[in-house]
Scaffold this motif. Structure first.
Motif, PDB file in Angstrom:
ATOM      1  N   ASP A   1     -17.099   1.435  13.603  1.00 29.31           N
ATOM      2  CA  ASP A   1     -17.301   2.877  13.593  1.00 29.31           C
ATOM      3  C   ASP A   1     -17.010   3.359  12.181  1.00 29.31           C
ATOM      4  N   PRO A   2     -18.025   3.797  11.432  1.00 25.71           N
ATOM      5  CA  PRO A   2     -17.789   4.203  10.039  1.00 25.71           C
ATOM      6  C   PRO A   2     -16.835   5.382   9.917  1.00 25.71           C
ATOM      7  N   ALA A   3     -16.676   6.165  10.975  1.00 22.82           N
ATOM      8  CA  ALA A   3     -15.755   7.299  10.910  1.00 22.82           C
ATOM      9  C   ALA A   3     -14.312   6.834  10.743  1.00 22.82           C
ATOM     10  N   GLN A   4     -14.027   5.570  11.096  1.00 21.36           N
ATOM     11  CA  GLN A   4     -12.671   5.042  10.983  1.00 21.36           C
ATOM     12  C   GLN A   4     -12.329   4.532   9.578  1.00 21.36           C
ATOM     13  N   LEU A   5     -13.311   4.451   8.688  1.00 20.56           N
ATOM     14  CA  LEU A   5     -13.090   3.815   7.387  1.00 20.56           C
ATOM     15  C   LEU A   5     -11.980   4.466   6.561  1.00 20.56           C
ATOM     16  N   PRO A   6     -11.861   5.787   6.477  1.00 22.81           N
ATOM     17  CA  PRO A   6     -10.745   6.360   5.706  1.00 22.81           C
ATOM     18  C   PRO A   6      -9.383   5.971   6.262  1.00 22.81           C
ATOM     19  N   THR A   7      -9.236   6.023   7.589  1.00 19.10           N
ATOM     20  CA  THR A   7      -7.962   5.656   8.200  1.00 19.10           C
ATOM     21  C   THR A   7      -7.652   4.184   7.962  1.00 19.10           C
ATOM     22  N   VAL A   8      -8.662   3.339   8.094  1.00 22.38           N
ATOM     23  CA  VAL A   8      -8.477   1.905   7.881  1.00 22.38           C
ATOM     24  C   VAL A   8      -8.037   1.631   6.447  1.00 22.38           C
ATOM     25  N   SER A   9      -8.682   2.268   5.499  1.00 20.75           N
ATOM     26  CA  SER A   9      -8.359   2.039   4.093  1.00 20.75           C
ATOM     27  C   SER A   9      -6.930   2.474   3.781  1.00 20.75           C
ATOM     28  N   LEU A  10      -6.530   3.644   4.262  1.00 17.57           N
ATOM     29  CA  LEU A  10      -5.168   4.115   4.021  1.00 17.57           C
ATOM     30  C   LEU A  10      -4.157   3.210   4.720  1.00 17.57           C
ATOM     31  N   PHE A  11      -4.449   2.827   5.956  1.00 17.08           N
ATOM     32  CA  PHE A  11      -3.540   1.951   6.692  1.00 17.08           C
ATOM     33  C   PHE A  11      -3.329   0.636   5.953  1.00 17.08           C
ATOM     34  N   ASN A  12      -4.395   0.028   5.485  1.00 11.14           N
ATOM     35  CA  ASN A  12      -4.267  -1.256   4.790  1.00 11.14           C
ATOM     36  C   ASN A  12      -3.408  -1.140   3.552  1.00 11.14           C
ATOM     37  N   ASN A  13      -3.586  -0.083   2.792  1.00 14.51           N
ATOM     38  CA  ASN A  13      -2.793   0.080   1.573  1.00 14.51           C
ATOM     39  C   ASN A  13      -1.331   0.390   1.885  1.00 14.51           C
ATOM     40  N   TYR A  14      -1.098   1.149   2.909  1.00 21.82           N
ATOM     41  CA  TYR A  14       0.276   1.510   3.289  1.00 21.82           C
ATOM     42  C   TYR A  14       0.986   0.339   3.956  1.00 21.82           C
ATOM     43  N   PHE A  15       0.306  -0.364   4.828  1.00 20.03           N
ATOM     44  CA  PHE A  15       0.962  -1.342   5.688  1.00 20.03           C
ATOM     45  C   PHE A  15       1.126  -2.713   5.053  1.00 20.03           C
ATOM     46  N   GLY A  16       0.036  -3.290   4.556  1.00 19.34           N
ATOM     47  CA  GLY A  16       0.185  -4.688   4.157  1.00 19.34           C
ATOM     48  C   GLY A  16      -0.682  -5.173   3.033  1.00 19.34           C
ATOM     49  N   GLY A  17      -1.234  -4.279   2.217  1.00 20.50           N
ATOM     50  CA  GLY A  17      -2.238  -4.697   1.256  1.00 20.50           C
ATOM     51  C   GLY A  17      -1.746  -4.962  -0.152  1.00 20.50           C
ATOM     52  N   ASN A  18      -0.471  -4.676  -0.464  1.00 23.68           N
ATOM     53  CA  ASN A  18       0.000  -4.882  -1.829  1.00 23.68           C
ATOM     54  C   ASN A  18       1.513  -5.052  -1.837  1.00 23.68           C
ATOM     55  N   MET A  19       2.085  -5.167  -3.039  1.00 20.13           N
ATOM     56  CA  MET A  19       3.510  -5.453  -3.147  1.00 20.13           C
ATOM     57  C   MET A  19       4.400  -4.243  -2.885  1.00 20.13           C
ATOM     58  N   ALA A  20       3.808  -3.058  -2.834  1.00 17.84           N
ATOM     59  CA  ALA A  20       4.598  -1.877  -2.482  1.00 17.84           C
ATOM     60  C   ALA A  20       4.474  -1.554  -0.996  1.00 17.84           C
ATOM     61  N   SER A  21       3.741  -2.370  -0.252  1.00 18.02           N
ATOM     62  CA  SER A  21       3.457  -2.076   1.149  1.00 18.02           C
ATOM     63  C   SER A  21       4.641  -2.419   2.048  1.00 18.02           C
ATOM     64  N   VAL A  22       4.567  -1.933   3.280  1.00 15.17           N
ATOM     65  CA  VAL A  22       5.623  -2.142   4.256  1.00 15.17           C
ATOM     66  C   VAL A  22       5.854  -3.623   4.519  1.00 15.17           C
ATOM     67  N   VAL A  23       4.785  -4.384   4.709  1.00 15.09           N
ATOM     68  CA  VAL A  23       4.924  -5.794   5.049  1.00 15.09           C
ATOM     69  C   VAL A  23       5.630  -6.558   3.935  1.00 15.09           C
ATOM     70  N   PHE A  24       5.184  -6.381   2.695  1.00 15.03           N
ATOM     71  CA  PHE A  24       5.779  -7.107   1.583  1.00 15.03           C
ATOM     72  C   PHE A  24       7.235  -6.700   1.381  1.00 15.03           C
ATOM     73  N   GLN A  25       7.500  -5.393   1.425  1.00 19.69           N
ATOM     74  CA  GLN A  25       8.868  -4.918   1.218  1.00 19.69           C
ATOM     75  C   GLN A  25       9.816  -5.454   2.280  1.00 19.69           C
ATOM     76  N   THR A  26       9.355  -5.477   3.513  1.00 22.92           N
ATOM     77  CA  THR A  26      10.244  -5.874   4.603  1.00 22.92           C
ATOM     78  C   THR A  26      10.447  -7.383   4.659  1.00 22.92           C
ATOM     79  N   LEU A  27       9.345  -8.127   4.655  1.00 30.58           N
ATOM     80  CA  LEU A  27       9.442  -9.561   4.922  1.00 30.58           C
ATOM     81  C   LEU A  27       9.854 -10.368   3.694  1.00 30.58           C
ATOM     82  N   ARG A  28       9.475  -9.887   2.500  1.00 30.08           N
ATOM     83  CA  ARG A  28       9.902 -10.618   1.306  1.00 30.08           C
ATOM     84  C   ARG A  28      11.104  -9.976   0.643  1.00 30.08           C
ATOM     85  N   GLU A  29      11.016  -8.688   0.346  1.00 33.92           N
ATOM     86  CA  GLU A  29      12.071  -8.049  -0.436  1.00 33.92           C
ATOM     87  C   GLU A  29      13.362  -7.903   0.359  1.00 33.92           C
ATOM     88  N   SER A  30      13.255  -7.483   1.616  1.00 34.07           N
ATOM     89  CA  SER A  30      14.446  -7.248   2.402  1.00 34.07           C
ATOM     90  C   SER A  30      14.965  -8.509   3.084  1.00 34.07           C
TER      91      SER A  30
END
Length: 982
Positions: free
Chosen positions: A799-828
């Motif tokens: 559904d192309p209408a979901q693309l903005p939400t998907v893009s923001l979610f990926n960047n916030y959740f697990g897409g880079n070193m400032a993301s939730v996944v990296f901070q929690t599982l590696r840094e913490s």
């Protein structure tokens, strides 16, 4: 390095420098110019990079190259110190320090420096005590104290604040690497973020604080353990140790020894920083969109606080000559191979061009001795040669993989036989001019990107500190002047019985000693916190840059060549062209396609032998490639526009007129069978098979291949028919180059034979994504120290209408070193060196979105690692500051992102596959400000949380118990035949 440790120099040092000043100096053709403010720089004439070299009053080198194609700047900040300068008693120290220079200073990365400092001082003292203690019981007790003190100190730390600052200004690719003679920090920033970037970098190198050290140290442990599972890395270490019995190239590795990793000294790390991170040993390198006269003043102001110091770089006594053959063996689970290494002068020695010419004559992927005599004739599974030039020495390597039933000594003999030909001058000297032509093409390609430009400046700085620029940038002319006799003389001087041979044999490596997992209590990451320095940086003005979206109707011109549509983008910058024929028929339509394209490399025509064809393409400085995905086959051709017609006609002739070669087919089948056996020894290939199995079930795109029996029964007639008729199917022509569209259509019609009516494309085999109904574990046993775990789940229809939400979610959740996944599982929690998560956008409109998450950790952390990722998938953590930083950074990045050249056409084709006719980035950009954490939480709750996943696990069943696997769902141990389909 934050992601990858080892970096190998790009060998094509084709720098040229120029400027606008008229003052001529006497030093090797240098000219000098002066920027406003009295900043003097050097340059060389006729430089397509227009690069300038400044030396500031404190000794800091600044190298600048202006490129206005996009409003971004690629930057390196290197110091000329790496693993060579590690103390012998503290190997891996430079690499430690590289990691810690992302942790902040007393001004950023801290909630309260006054309270944090005494706790960090306590951690320092405990590490020194730990370092000097040998009794294991006492060491464990001290480490418990370190863990407690580090946890207390971490309450005042702001994890990843550096990454947040860079992300908030729209930076991309924040990273660093360490190698023998360098440690380098890199960023790709928006051009309008320059003031913020310089403020952060100047502070970063002022007074780094070694906070959150023990969790980062655990990440380095993971990196070391990953290297122990890497057979290629082990071969390289064995080769270098034998070639350099006294020099640190062979006696110290970048990551360091296990013993030294277990005994770090923060005092020694600080001493190293104070000794080598000084301005007269560092540089600031930039390539991109800026005014150099303005930038040099800004850099000077930012780094003027740095004070020069005398620096003594590693300068050992010369190695004694190697007079005998040295033999080494490495064992591991991957396929067997052999590597031969020679030692010769490095840096920018006078014979550098001759050494490169010799290497290219041996192997250039087309017309070298190994290419033609061994690969083209299928005498080995595959082989080649490569060169490395470090500051003190160069290394020339030959490598080869055996066919089925072939010994490593036989491969070695064949490789050395080609060396003997080089020494006797038994090679086609006309290929030397082709090598020069191909270097010309590579040079043009290099200058197209900011990274390519900056990379050349970096190489020159590390190798010479600037003094040998003219020699480095004159390489192309030097290559053109190399004679056949010089190559012969060089080969006879350096390529005798003075080599090292490393046999990589299949088997269990009983010498591996992994770094054990220490007991670490998760530390605070303080996601919501912001230092005053971050707020100060974010308050610095950034001039407006308007985003530029693609308009496919305007940005792509359309024409015709015969009855094929031409998609065209003009290249106004240089003489390169890139041509593609996109045929809507791939492996889902015909499983013979990938085998037919391999077969083509060994075929002659009625006019030319297979060797003649390879030489002809190489002589034209043209490259062709046939690639089949599931739905498409793309025939690609690139080169110099002056040779366009000849290159197109030659490729057409090859495909239309190739003749069967039964001997070549028999050899190809043997090689494919051996390659299939080797794939079953590759943990990455095994994991890809598991992921496809999880997504599509037992019959999936990954194992959509001929069985071994079908392969054996395959005939030349079948493959020749595929090749001869390939251009009879519908095709779109993709062109990026300098030729006008109207003229291009005529050129193609004359050189490219096209039918008056296209054939019908065969029926496509459908692969349907499965719905995960219950938790399941797909397991493959592999002899390794680590465990690799992938989460897979197919979700909603596209559904192309979901693309903005998907893009923001990926960047916030697990897409880079400032993301939730990296901070929690590696840094913490220090559970992994590498971890990420992504909500995947389907390639076609009839496919589903899917979730993928990954963590690679020590096998003894498997339960903790899986539990950690599950927790994040099931409950999306909330951080208002991180979300805002993510949104701001995405917008700033998108404002300066430019899709250029033929990437415009491929962007259009990708959109069309999803049923779209517009640039979706605009949709995301305009929606970002309206999206909230509530939107992301609803999205995660709907698509990710508490859903059944399939876990794909590659690990050693000796290190992970069936009970632990079963905690995550019904376990299915797949056979390699099930995974690969043969």
């Amino acid at each position: 390095m934050k992601k990858t440790t080892h970096f190998f120099f790009c060998l094509w040092l084709l720098l040229t420098f120029s400027g606008v000043s008229r003052a001529q100096t006497a030093q090797q053709g240098w000219k000098t110019g002066t920027s406003p403010g009295g900043y003097t720089y050097k340059y060389l004439a006729n430089d397509p990079m227009q690069a300038r070299m400044y030396t500031l009053k404190n000794g800091l080198t600044v190298l600048l190259s202006v490129n206005k194609k996009e409003p971004r700047i690629f930057t390196f900040i290197p110091t000329r110190a790496g693993s060579n300068t590690d103390p012998r008693t503290n190997t891996g120290l430079a690499h430690y320090l590289e990691h810690m220079l992302f942790k902040g200073t007393d001004k950023f990365g801290s909630l309260d420096w006054a309270k944090e400092k005494p706790l960090l001082d306590k951690v320092d003292a405990l590490y020194e005590q730990y370092n000097k203690t040998t009794d294991e019981a006492k060491r464990k007790d001290i480490y418990k104290q370190i863990d407690v003190a580090s946890g207390e100190a971490a309450k005042y730390a702001i994890a990843n604040e550096y990454d947040k600052m860079l992300a908030s200004m729209g930076a991309q690719g924040s990273n660093a690497f360490t190698w023998y003679e360098q440690t380098v920090y890199l960023e790709d920033i928006p051009a309008n973020a320059l003031d913020r970037y310089l403020a952060v970098q100047a502070e970063r190198f002022r007074k780094p604080v070694l906070r959150i050290f023990h969790t980062e140290l655990e990440a380095v442990y993971e990196e070391k353990n990953r290297s122990l599972d890497n057979d290629g890395n082990k071969v390289d270490e064995a080769l270098m140790a034998a070639l350099f019995p006294t020099h640190n190239y062979g006696q110290q590795t970048t990551i360091g020894t296990v013993e030294h990793l277990k005994n770090p000294s923060l005092v020694e790390i600080r001493n190293y920083f104070d000794k080598y991170y000084v301005p007269n040993n560092m540089a600031v390198i930039m390539a991109g969109d800026f005014n150099p006269d303005v930038v040099i003043a800004k850099i000077d102001k930012a780094f003027a606080y740095m004070k020069p110091k005398p620096v003594t770089l590693y300068n050992p006594k010369p190695e004694a000559p190697l007079t005998t053959v040295q033999t080494r063996e490495v064992t591991g689970p991957t396929p067997e191979s052999v590597r031969i290494g020679y030692r010769f002068p490095g840096g920018v020695a006078q014979n550098r061009a001759v050494a490169i010419m010799a290497d290219e004559l041996m192997s250039n992927s087309a017309a070298g001795l190994i290419d033609l005599d061994l690969n083209k004739q299928q005498k080995i599974l595959g082989g080649g040669s490569s060169s490395q030039f470090m500051k003190d020495y160069g290394v020339w390597s030959l490598y080869g993989r055996p066919k089925q039933g072939q010994s490593l000594d036989e491969v070695k003999g064949l490789l050395l036989g080609e060396v003997a030909k080089l020494k006797k001058g038994d090679f086609d000297a006309t290929v030397m001019q082709s090598i020069v032509n191909n270097y010309k093409k590579r040079q043009i390609e290099t200058f197209e990107s900011n990274y390519g430009r900056a990379d050349k400046l970096l190489d020159a700085f590390i190798l010479s500190g600037g003094s040998a620029y003219p020699s480095i940038i004159g390489l192309n002319a030097q290559l053109a002047a190399v004679t056949q006799q010089q190559v012969i003389d060089f080969a006879n001087k350096y390529l005798g019985d003075n080599y090292v041979v490393v046999y990589k044999r299949k088997g269990q490596d009983k010498n591996i000693t992994k770094v054990d997992k220490p007991a670490i209590t998760p530390v605070e990451v303080n996601r919501e916190a912001q230092s005053p320095f971050l707020q100060q940086v974010n308050s610095l003005p950034m001039s407006d840059v308007q985003p530029v979206w693609l308009d496919y109707k305007k940005d792509i011109q359309r024409g015709k060549a015969g009855n094929a549509e031409v998609l065209y983008v003009n290249n106004p910058d240089n003489d390169l062209f890139r041509l593609g024929y996109r045929i809507p028929m791939g492996t889902y339509h015909n499983k013979l396609l990938p085998i037919a394209t391999q077969y083509l490399a060994f075929l002659s025509t009625d006019k030319y032998t297979a060797e003649d064809i390879s030489k002809a393409f190489y002589g034209l400085a043209s490259n062709y490639n046939l690639y089949s995905s599931g739905d498409y086959t793309t025939v690609q051709l690139s080169g110099l526009q002056e040779n366009f017609a000849k290159s197109v006609a030659l490729l057409d002739h090859l495909l239309r007129q190739c003749k069967p070669n039964e001997e070549a087919l028999a050899s190809l089948k043997e090689r494919i069978m051996k390659g299939r056996s080797d794939s079953k020894l590759n943990k990455g290939a095994i994991m890809q098979g598991l992921i496809n199995y999880a997504q599509y079930g037992p019959k999936n795109p990954y194992n959509n291949q001929l069985t071994n029996d079908e392969l054996k029964a395959l005939t030349s007639a079948q493959l020749i028919d595929v090749l001869h008729t390939l251009f009879d199917y519908p095709q779109r022509v993709i062109y990026y180059g300098p030729r006008p569209l109207a003229a291009l259509g005529t050129d193609l019609t004359q050189a490219h034979q096209m039918p008056t009516a296209f054939r019908d494309v065969p029926t496509r085999q459908a692969f349907v994504q499965v719905a995960q109904q219950k938790p399941e574990v797909l397991f493959a046993d592999y002899d390794m120290v680590q465990s690799e775990v992938f989460w897979v789940r197919n979700t909603a229809s596209f559904d192309p209408a979901q693309l903005p939400t998907v893009s923001l979610f990926n960047n916030y959740f697990g897409g880079n070193m400032a993301s939730v996944v990296f901070q929690t599982l590696r840094e913490s929690k220090a559970l992994a060196y590498s971890t990420y998560a992504n909500y995947n956008i389907p390639e076609r409109k009839d496919q589903q979105y899917s979730v993928s998450a990954y963590i690679g950790s020590q096998a003894d952390k498997f339960n903790e690692a899986v539990a950690g990722m599950n927790e994040l998938l099931n409950a999306l953590p909330e951080s208002g500051k991180l979300l805002e930083t993510t949104k701001v950074g995405m917008k700033k990045s998108m404002q300066t992102e430019r899709i250029l050249n033929d990437a415009i056409i491929y962007s259009y084709l990708d959109a069309a596959e999803r049923g779209l006719d517009y640039d979706t980035r605009r949709q995301t950009y305009e929606a970002l400000d309206k999206l909230s954490y509530a939107d992301l939480k609803t999205f995660a709750s709907t698509q990710l949380a508490n859903k059944p996943y399939t876990l794909c696990v590659v690990a050693s069943e000796k290190r992970i118990s069936p009970t632990d696997l079963a905690k995550n769902g019904e376990v299915k141990k797949l056979t390699l035949n099930e995974i690969f389909g043969y």
